[in-house]
Design a protein around this motif. Structure first.
Motif, PDB file in Angstrom:
ATOM      1  N   TRP A 157      25.371 -41.899  10.069  1.00 31.23           N
ATOM      2  CA  TRP A 157      23.975 -41.711   9.146  1.00 31.23           C
ATOM      3  C   TRP A 157      24.062 -40.578   8.176  1.00 31.23           C
ATOM      4  O   TRP A 157      24.572 -39.527   8.588  1.00 31.23           O
ATOM      5  CB  TRP A 157      23.100 -41.912   9.925  1.00 31.23           C
ATOM      6  CG  TRP A 157      21.804 -41.451   9.163  1.00 31.23           C
ATOM      7  CD1 TRP A 157      21.115 -40.288   9.805  1.00 31.23           C
ATOM      8  CD2 TRP A 157      21.088 -42.170   8.200  1.00 31.23           C
ATOM      9  NE1 TRP A 157      19.893 -40.123   8.846  1.00 31.23           N
ATOM     10  CE2 TRP A 157      20.050 -41.422   7.841  1.00 31.23           C
ATOM     11  CE3 TRP A 157      21.305 -43.301   7.750  1.00 31.23           C
ATOM     12  CZ2 TRP A 157      19.215 -41.583   6.884  1.00 31.23           C
ATOM     13  CZ3 TRP A 157      20.553 -43.733   6.775  1.00 31.23           C
ATOM     14  CH2 TRP A 157      19.320 -43.096   6.354  1.00 31.23           C
ATOM     15  N   VAL A 176      25.049 -54.101  12.651  1.00 30.20           N
ATOM     16  CA  VAL A 176      24.102 -53.239  13.047  1.00 30.20           C
ATOM     17  C   VAL A 176      23.787 -52.703  14.158  1.00 30.20           C
ATOM     18  O   VAL A 176      23.423 -51.722  14.134  1.00 30.20           O
ATOM     19  CB  VAL A 176      22.599 -54.357  12.816  1.00 30.20           C
ATOM     20  CG1 VAL A 176      21.389 -53.789  13.205  1.00 30.20           C
ATOM     21  CG2 VAL A 176      22.481 -54.957  11.273  1.00 30.20           C
ATOM     22  N   ASP A 177      24.388 -53.401  15.097  1.00 31.11           N
ATOM     23  CA  ASP A 177      24.483 -52.613  16.665  1.00 31.11           C
ATOM     24  C   ASP A 177      25.200 -51.283  16.520  1.00 31.11           C
ATOM     25  O   ASP A 177      24.747 -50.364  16.902  1.00 31.11           O
ATOM     26  CB  ASP A 177      24.837 -53.580  17.618  1.00 31.11           C
ATOM     27  CG  ASP A 177      23.913 -54.577  18.026  1.00 31.11           C
ATOM     28  OD1 ASP A 177      22.699 -54.360  17.586  1.00 31.11           O
ATOM     29  OD2 ASP A 177      24.463 -55.421  18.555  1.00 31.11           O
ATOM     30  N   LEU A 180      23.388 -48.515  14.416  1.00 32.38           N
ATOM     31  CA  LEU A 180      22.202 -48.105  15.173  1.00 32.38           C
ATOM     32  C   LEU A 180      22.917 -46.929  15.949  1.00 32.38           C
ATOM     33  O   LEU A 180      22.255 -46.015  16.445  1.00 32.38           O
ATOM     34  CB  LEU A 180      21.613 -48.864  15.826  1.00 32.38           C
ATOM     35  CG  LEU A 180      20.776 -50.103  14.946  1.00 32.38           C
ATOM     36  CD1 LEU A 180      20.049 -50.860  15.950  1.00 32.38           C
ATOM     37  CD2 LEU A 180      19.682 -49.355  14.040  1.00 32.38           C
ATOM     38  N   SER A 181      23.846 -47.410  16.692  1.00 32.37           N
ATOM     39  CA  SER A 181      24.398 -46.401  17.658  1.00 32.37           C
ATOM     40  C   SER A 181      25.099 -45.154  16.960  1.00 32.37           C
ATOM     41  O   SER A 181      25.261 -44.234  17.580  1.00 32.37           O
ATOM     42  CB  SER A 181      25.663 -47.040  18.384  1.00 32.37           C
ATOM     43  OG  SER A 181      26.770 -47.371  17.548  1.00 32.37           O
ATOM     44  N   GLN A 182      25.311 -45.392  15.711  1.00 33.02           N
ATOM     45  CA  GLN A 182      25.945 -44.164  14.892  1.00 33.02           C
ATOM     46  C   GLN A 182      24.767 -43.316  14.342  1.00 33.02           C
ATOM     47  O   GLN A 182      25.013 -42.390  13.631  1.00 33.02           O
ATOM     48  CB  GLN A 182      26.671 -44.884  13.753  1.00 33.02           C
ATOM     49  CG  GLN A 182      28.027 -45.453  13.953  1.00 33.02           C
ATOM     50  CD  GLN A 182      29.327 -44.519  14.268  1.00 33.02           C
ATOM     51  OE1 GLN A 182      28.824 -43.376  14.567  1.00 33.02           O
ATOM     52  NE2 GLN A 182      30.387 -45.141  14.531  1.00 33.02           N
ATOM     53  N   PHE A 184      22.019 -44.246  12.554  1.00 34.77           N
ATOM     54  CA  PHE A 184      21.222 -45.081  11.542  1.00 34.77           C
ATOM     55  C   PHE A 184      19.539 -45.283  12.243  1.00 34.77           C
ATOM     56  O   PHE A 184      19.504 -45.789  13.346  1.00 34.77           O
ATOM     57  CB  PHE A 184      21.772 -46.286  11.131  1.00 34.77           C
ATOM     58  CG  PHE A 184      22.772 -46.325  10.040  1.00 34.77           C
ATOM     59  CD1 PHE A 184      22.759 -46.743   8.946  1.00 34.77           C
ATOM     60  CD2 PHE A 184      24.119 -45.513  10.450  1.00 34.77           C
ATOM     61  CE1 PHE A 184      23.833 -46.427   8.014  1.00 34.77           C
ATOM     62  CE2 PHE A 184      25.028 -45.349   9.612  1.00 34.77           C
ATOM     63  CZ  PHE A 184      24.931 -45.850   8.234  1.00 34.77           C
ATOM     64  N   PRO A 185      18.549 -44.938  11.303  1.00 31.71           N
ATOM     65  CA  PRO A 185      17.123 -45.232  11.865  1.00 31.71           C
ATOM     66  C   PRO A 185      17.251 -46.831  12.167  1.00 31.71           C
ATOM     67  O   PRO A 185      17.283 -47.593  11.194  1.00 31.71           O
ATOM     68  CB  PRO A 185      16.409 -44.782  10.834  1.00 31.71           C
ATOM     69  CG  PRO A 185      17.067 -43.717   9.980  1.00 31.71           C
ATOM     70  CD  PRO A 185      18.649 -44.140  10.038  1.00 31.71           C
ATOM     71  N   ALA A 186      16.543 -47.137  13.081  1.00 32.47           N
ATOM     72  CA  ALA A 186      16.117 -48.530  13.437  1.00 32.47           C
ATOM     73  C   ALA A 186      15.094 -49.060  12.190  1.00 32.47           C
ATOM     74  O   ALA A 186      15.117 -50.243  12.039  1.00 32.47           O
ATOM     75  CB  ALA A 186      15.485 -48.524  14.635  1.00 32.47           C
ATOM     76  N   THR A 187      14.330 -48.205  11.819  1.00 33.06           N
ATOM     77  CA  THR A 187      13.337 -48.631  10.754  1.00 33.06           C
ATOM     78  C   THR A 187      13.955 -48.435   9.318  1.00 33.06           C
ATOM     79  O   THR A 187      13.191 -48.554   8.384  1.00 33.06           O
ATOM     80  CB  THR A 187      12.122 -48.039  10.850  1.00 33.06           C
ATOM     81  OG1 THR A 187      12.475 -46.680  10.804  1.00 33.06           O
ATOM     82  CG2 THR A 187      11.411 -48.394  12.384  1.00 33.06           C
ATOM     83  N   LEU A 208      16.138 -52.451   9.418  1.00 32.29           N
ATOM     84  CA  LEU A 208      17.782 -52.748   9.768  1.00 32.29           C
ATOM     85  C   LEU A 208      17.691 -53.167  11.369  1.00 32.29           C
ATOM     86  O   LEU A 208      18.323 -54.253  11.462  1.00 32.29           O
ATOM     87  CB  LEU A 208      18.308 -51.364   9.780  1.00 32.29           C
ATOM     88  CG  LEU A 208      19.881 -51.374  10.397  1.00 32.29           C
ATOM     89  CD1 LEU A 208      20.532 -52.148   9.475  1.00 32.29           C
ATOM     90  CD2 LEU A 208      20.584 -49.643  10.482  1.00 32.29           C
ATOM     91  N   GLN A 209      16.975 -53.008  12.156  1.00 35.40           N
ATOM     92  CA  GLN A 209      17.003 -53.318  13.579  1.00 35.40           C
ATOM     93  C   GLN A 209      16.642 -54.894  13.484  1.00 35.40           C
ATOM     94  O   GLN A 209      17.090 -55.639  14.577  1.00 35.40           O
ATOM     95  CB  GLN A 209      16.018 -52.718  14.359  1.00 35.40           C
ATOM     96  CG  GLN A 209      14.585 -52.972  13.988  1.00 35.40           C
ATOM     97  CD  GLN A 209      13.727 -52.072  14.921  1.00 35.40           C
ATOM     98  OE1 GLN A 209      14.220 -51.435  16.003  1.00 35.40           O
ATOM     99  NE2 GLN A 209      12.348 -52.014  14.673  1.00 35.40           N
TER     100      GLN A 209
END
Length: 475
Positions: A157, A176-177, A180-182, A184-187, A208-209
């Motif tokens: 991110w 996407v998963d 998020l693990s890297q 990146f904000p879920a929103t 994003l989530q």
């Protein structure tokens, strides 16, 4: 056949809207001997090819049998070594996930001259048509364009940065998963753009989530790109294309010959997706016959697209444009010809040609070759044809693909066009027909949609857009 190899042009056709084709791309298409083209090319771009150009479809479609890259490479080499100039027509830009670099390496290894003609990439154009700025001084100051065809997303991110993921639809959940693990904000604002720049473009926005679920809910399909970044929110305010009055309308024009390119492009101005299928390819004037025409001759143009080859042929043989023979055309075509400066055109509807006494002596009548085939069973005293027989258009997988989906409007301009439409079993909500086709459609025993007869008001508006879309949707 020339001894030296032909030249290969690796051409980007842009993301879909034919108006985004570059001037240089048009120039090489017009002179190519062979055109090798992909699935994401708008089929009417091929109307720019020379009449006798060989057209070879090599499009790839997910999970379907398609031409291998090795086979495509061999095609380019084979035709170039035979002395032919080849256009390799690719969606978007040839060097951005388009394998243009691989093809260029093969050509270079064979000492075949080539040129790379850039095209507008879907990664930029799709965002523009969705109203999403790729960069924005206060929001996004950098962008990464990445491939998602393997489901990988190994990017950490970064603030004030955006990511455009091409070919990632099939693996969107995994992408996407991983994002998020890297970190990146879920929103983080995100979106998916399906068929970018085409008339049926769709943009789906979500956090994003939630993006995979939103894509599944709306049933988005390939081609589709993903965007992660704060710039996505700007699209809610700047979305212009999907706000056009005829956005989402699919229009099929069926004619004897292709519509003039400029008119076809103008029909797209208000957001509709317009396809022009013509039974034949570009009409060509019979130059020796034009050379012999007397000033008393009468030349009949049953479609407006015939004006261009008539003028081109007349100029080619060196005759003065002021000495053109008398022009005749159907009533609905006349405004188009008048708008081109031909004010003394006589309106004679095609059905009147079956009853020549109603319009006087037609001994010196010259008609297009294709129309002469329809008139051959009548007693119309045609003297000859002023065009050569046009090459018949051959259905290919690209047209098959686009004709699988029903149309909102079908515009049918000739008897040959009507026969083709019915033989294909096509379907449209509303069908607009040339006046001389009314009896034919009234005689049909099978329903084919709501049929309306075109009037001259339609043709008075050169673009035809508002008249074309003035359909009683409640029916």
């Amino acid at each position: 056949m020339r001894a030296d190899p032909g030249r290969v042009y690796l051409v980007g056709a842009g993301p879909g809207d034919p108006r985004l084709l570059t001037i240089h791309a048009v120039s090489v298409l017009k002179k190519a001997d062979v055109v090798v083209y992909d699935r994401l090319i708008h089929p009417n771009i091929l109307d720019l090819c020379a009449e006798d150009a060989e057209r070879i479809y090599v499009g790839k479609e997910h999970q379907k049998i398609s031409t291998s890259q090795d086979a495509i490479n061999q095609l380019l080499v084979q035709h170039a070594l035979a002395g032919r100039d080849v256009v390799r027509l690719k969606g978007g830009d040839p060097l951005l996930f388009g394998r243009g670099g691989e093809e260029a390496e093969v050509l270079a290894a064979q000492n075949i001259p080539f040129e790379i003609i850039p095209g507008l990439s879907s990664s930029l154009a799709s965002l523009a048509y969705a109203g999403i700025p790729v960069t924005h001084r206060q929001i996004v100051q950098g962008v990464s364009i990445v491939g998602g065809f393997r489901g990988e997303f190994d990017y950490p991110w970064r603030d004030k940065h955006a990511w455009i993921v091409l070919m990632g639809l099939e693996h969107v959940q995994q992408i996407v998963d991983t994002a998020l693990s890297q970190g990146f904000p879920a929103t983080l604002p995100a979106c998916a753009i399906e068929w970018g720049t085409w008339g049926h473009q769709r943009t789906v926005q979500a956090l994003l989530q939630d993006l995979p679920d939103a894509i599944h809910h709306h049933g988005l399909q390939s081609p589709c790109l993903l965007v992660f970044g704060e710039n996505v929110n700007v699209g809610t305010k700047l979305s212009w294309f999907e706000s056009e009055p005829h956005y989402g309308q699919r229009v099929l024009i069926v004619s004897t010959y292709p519509l003039p390119w400029s008119q076809l492009m103008n029909l797209r101005e208000h957001g509709a997706e317009v396809f022009n299928w013509s039974v034949h390819l570009k009409p060509v004037a019979d130059d020796p016959l034009l050379q012999e025409l007397s000033s008393n001759a009468q030349v009949y143009l049953d479609e407006a697209s015939l004006l261009e080859p008539l003028l081109a042929g007349w100029k080619k043989i060196g005759r003065d444009i002021r000495h053109l023979p008398s022009l005749m055309c159907p009533t609905e075509i006349r405004p188009l010809l008048q708008a081109k400066g031909f004010t003394e055109v006589k309106a004679v509807d095609i059905e009147e040609l079956w009853h020549s006494p109603a319009i006087g002596n037609l001994v010196d009548l010259y008609v297009p070759w294709e129309l002469s085939q329809e008139l051959s069973t009548t007693k119309v005293p045609q003297k000859g044809c002023w065009t050569r027989a046009a090459k018949k258009r051959v259905m290919d997988p690209l047209w098959d693909y686009h004709l699988q989906t029903d149309f909102d409007v079908a515009l049918i301009l000739s008897q040959q066009a009507a026969n083709w439409y019915m033989e294909r079993g096509l379907c449209a909500q509303s069908i607009l027909i040339a006046p001389h086709l009314q009896a034919f459609f009234e005689s049909l025993s099978v329903p084919c949609g709501k049929v309306s007869v075109l009037n001259t008001d339609y043709w008075t508006d050169l673009l035809g857009t508002y008249h074309l879309m003035a359909i009683d949707c409640e029916d």
